[in-house]
Scaffold this motif. Structure first.
Motif, PDB file in Angstrom:
ATOM      1  N   THR A  70       0.824  -0.972  -0.156  1.00 54.60           N
ATOM      2  CA  THR A  70       0.083  -0.042   0.212  1.00 54.60           C
ATOM      3  C   THR A  70       0.878   1.292  -0.168  1.00 54.60           C
ATOM      4  OG1 THR A  70      -1.769  -1.278   0.975  1.00 54.60           O
ATOM      5  CG2 THR A  70      -1.653   1.124   1.329  1.00 54.60           C
ATOM      6  N   LEU A  71       1.794   1.064   0.683  1.00 57.84           N
ATOM      7  CA  LEU A  71       2.859   2.448   0.843  1.00 57.84           C
ATOM      8  C   LEU A  71       3.466   2.615  -0.589  1.00 57.84           C
ATOM      9  CD1 LEU A  71       4.620   1.779   4.343  1.00 57.84           C
ATOM     10  CD2 LEU A  71       2.652   3.229   3.663  1.00 57.84           C
ATOM     11  N   ASP A  79       8.732  -3.206   6.194  1.00 58.04           N
ATOM     12  CA  ASP A  79      10.180  -2.983   6.064  1.00 58.04           C
ATOM     13  C   ASP A  79      10.691  -1.754   5.554  1.00 58.04           C
ATOM     14  OD1 ASP A  79      11.120  -5.774   6.218  1.00 58.04           O
ATOM     15  OD2 ASP A  79      10.266  -6.091   4.292  1.00 58.04           O
ATOM     16  N   PHE A  80       9.635  -0.942   4.913  1.00 55.57           N
ATOM     17  CA  PHE A  80       9.913   0.459   4.742  1.00 55.57           C
ATOM     18  C   PHE A  80      10.030   1.394   5.937  1.00 55.57           C
ATOM     19  CE2 PHE A  80       8.518   4.911   3.426  1.00 55.57           C
ATOM     20  CZ  PHE A  80       9.494   5.199   2.733  1.00 55.57           C
ATOM     21  N   GLY A 109      10.404   2.285  -2.339  1.00 53.20           N
ATOM     22  CA  GLY A 109      11.005   2.880  -1.017  1.00 53.20           C
ATOM     23  C   GLY A 109      12.257   1.860  -0.417  1.00 53.20           C
ATOM     24  N   VAL A 110      11.695   0.645  -0.383  1.00 48.71           N
ATOM     25  CA  VAL A 110      12.488  -0.509   0.140  1.00 48.71           C
ATOM     26  C   VAL A 110      13.303  -1.042  -0.844  1.00 48.71           C
ATOM     27  CG1 VAL A 110      12.713  -2.828   1.353  1.00 48.71           C
ATOM     28  CG2 VAL A 110      10.735  -0.861   1.854  1.00 48.71           C
ATOM     29  N   ALA A 124      16.957  -3.860   4.751  1.00 52.10           N
ATOM     30  CA  ALA A 124      16.238  -5.174   4.569  1.00 52.10           C
ATOM     31  C   ALA A 124      14.959  -5.168   3.731  1.00 52.10           C
ATOM     32  CB  ALA A 124      16.190  -5.606   6.127  1.00 52.10           C
ATOM     33  N   GLU A 125      14.691  -6.417   3.456  1.00 50.49           N
ATOM     34  CA  GLU A 125      13.378  -6.565   2.849  1.00 50.49           C
ATOM     35  C   GLU A 125      12.958  -8.032   3.323  1.00 50.49           C
ATOM     36  OE1 GLU A 125      14.055  -6.754  -1.511  1.00 50.49           O
ATOM     37  OE2 GLU A 125      14.597  -9.012  -1.320  1.00 50.49           O
ATOM     38  N   GLY A 126      11.645  -8.326   2.755  1.00 48.53           N
ATOM     39  CA  GLY A 126      11.162  -9.606   3.133  1.00 48.53           C
ATOM     40  C   GLY A 126      10.784  -9.862   4.513  1.00 48.53           C
TER      41      GLY A 126
END
Length: 312
Positions: free
Chosen positions: A73-74, A99-100, A141-142, A219-221
Motif C-alpha cells: 500500500t505504501l 520493511d519501509f 522505497g525499500v 532489509a526486505e522480505g
C-alpha cells in the motif's frame, strides 16, 4: 508561522489479513478526540492508493499525506504522488513486514508515529529507487528485484501460509519459508550487468544469476538484511546479487544471509550504484516493494536522491 496543511489519509483496512481495521479504529479515535481535521480514503482494490495519492497531491498546495497499510500500500501511494516538493509523507505501518518503516528508522506503532507527525513541521529527506522495464516504470522505497526473491514475493501475495502466520503475528516468516522451496525449483539465468556510479561505468557478465535486488533500505522480505550497510539517505542504492553457486550451497548460505554476514562470501556480491542495468538471458520474475510487476529480461534500477520528505 505555522503552515496549515490538509491532512489526508489513505487507509488499507484489509492489510495484515484484516487486522489493520483495529489499527485504523485507534487512529480515528485519536483524531476525533484531538479535534483534528482530516480526510480519509479507504482502498478497496489494486491501485486505489495510487489514485487517491494523485488526487491528494495535484493541487500545488502543501499536503500532509498519511498512508496506513503494508509495504504494498505504501508503494502504491508513493507511485501516485505528483508533487514531492509539497508533500509530507507519513507511513503508518499495519502490514506483516513493514520493511519501509523499519528501513527509514521510524520507531513505534502507527499511533505513536501519527502523534509525532502531527506535533511537528520538521521532516527528514530520503532517497527513492526507480525500476524501468519493458512497458513501464515504478518507484520504490525499500527494494526492487528480479529472480528468486521476486518470485517469493509473488507467492506471498496469495499464500495461505502467510494468512495463517498473520494470525499469530508471524507473517514476515513467510518469506524465508517460501525461499527455501524456491531455491530448488526456480530457474537461474546468465546476465550482463552495467553499473554507473560516481561518473564511472563498469560492465560484467554473470553466470547462473539466482536473484538481483536493488536496495534502498538495508532489509526486505520481513527484515532480511540483503544490504546490511545500505542507508536510505545516502544518495545511491546498493545492488545485491547471488550467482554462480549450486542450489545446495545457496541454501546453506541462507542463515548467513539472514544474519547479515554474507558480504564477501563467494557468489554473493554487493555493489553501490547510481544506475544499474541487468540484461538477463531469460525472463525472470520482478517485484517492487514486494509487489509483482511481471516477468522481464531487461531492467534498469536508478536512484532518485533526496526526494521524499517524511514526517513522523
Amino acid at each position: 508561522m505555522r503552515i496549515i496543511m490538509k491532512n489526508i489519509f489513505i487507509v488499507n483496512k484489509a492489510s495484515r489479513t484484516g487486522r489493520a481495521a483495529d489499527v485504523w479504529d485507534e487512529l480515528e479515535a485519536y483524531l476525533k478526540f484531538e479535534n483534528i481535521e482530516y480526510e480519509a480514503h479507504f482502498t478497496a482494490g489494486a491501485n486505489d492508493a495510487t489514485e487517491f495519492a494523485k488526487s491528494a497531491t495535484s493541487s500545488g498546495q502543501k499536503v500532509a499525506l498519511f498512508v496506513m497499510g503494508g509495504d504494498g500500500t505504501l508503494n502504491e501511494a508513493l507511485n501516485g504522488i505528483v508533487d514531492f516538493e509539497n508533500t509530507l509523507y507519513t507511513p503508518l505501518p499495519s502490514g506483516s513486514a513493514n520493511d519501509f518503516v523499519s528501513g527509514i528508522g521510524l520507531e513505534g506503532d502507527a499511533l505513536e508515529i501519527l502523534k509525532r507527525a502531527l506535533a511537528t513541521e520538521e521532516y527528514k529527506i530520503f532517497d527513492m529507487g526507480k525500476v524501468i522495464y519493458d512497458g513501464g516504470q515504478r518507484l520504490f522505497g525499500v527494494s526492487s528485484g528480479i529472480g528468486v526473491d521476486a518470485y517469493v514475493c509473488l507467492q506471498a501475495l496469495t499464500s495461505k501460509l502467510k494468512k495463517f502466520l498473520n494470525k499469530f503475528g508471524l507473517g514476515s516468516a513467510t518469506y524465508g519459508l517460501l525461499t527455501v522451496g524456491d531455491i530448488f525449483t526456480m530457474p537461474f539465468s546468465d546476465a550482463h550487468i552495467t553499473r554507473w556510479f560516481k561518473d564511472e561505468v563498469e560492465e560484467k557478465d554473470v553466470k547462473g544469476t539466482i536473484f538481483a535486488a536493488a536496495m534502498n533500505c538495508r532489509a526486505e522480505g520481513g527484515g532480511i538484511p540483503m544490504a546490511p550497510n545500505a542507508t536510505p539517505d545516502s544518495g545511491y542504492l546498493t545492488a545485491f546479487y547471488a550467482h554462480d553457486i549450486s542450489r545446495l550451497k545457496c541454501l546453506t548460505l541462507l542463515p548467513v544471509l539472514v544474519a547479515g554476514k554474507h558480504e564477501g562470501k563467494d557468489g554473493f556480491d554487493l555493489l553501490n550504484f547510481d544506475k544499474i542495468r541487468i540484461q538477463m538471458k531469460d525472463k525472470m520474475c520482478v517485484h517492487v516493494d514486494g509487489e509483482h510487476v511481471g516477468f522481464f529480461e531487461d531492467i534498469t534500477f536508478e536512484c532518485i536522491p533526496h526526494a521524499l520528505k517524511i514526517r513522523g
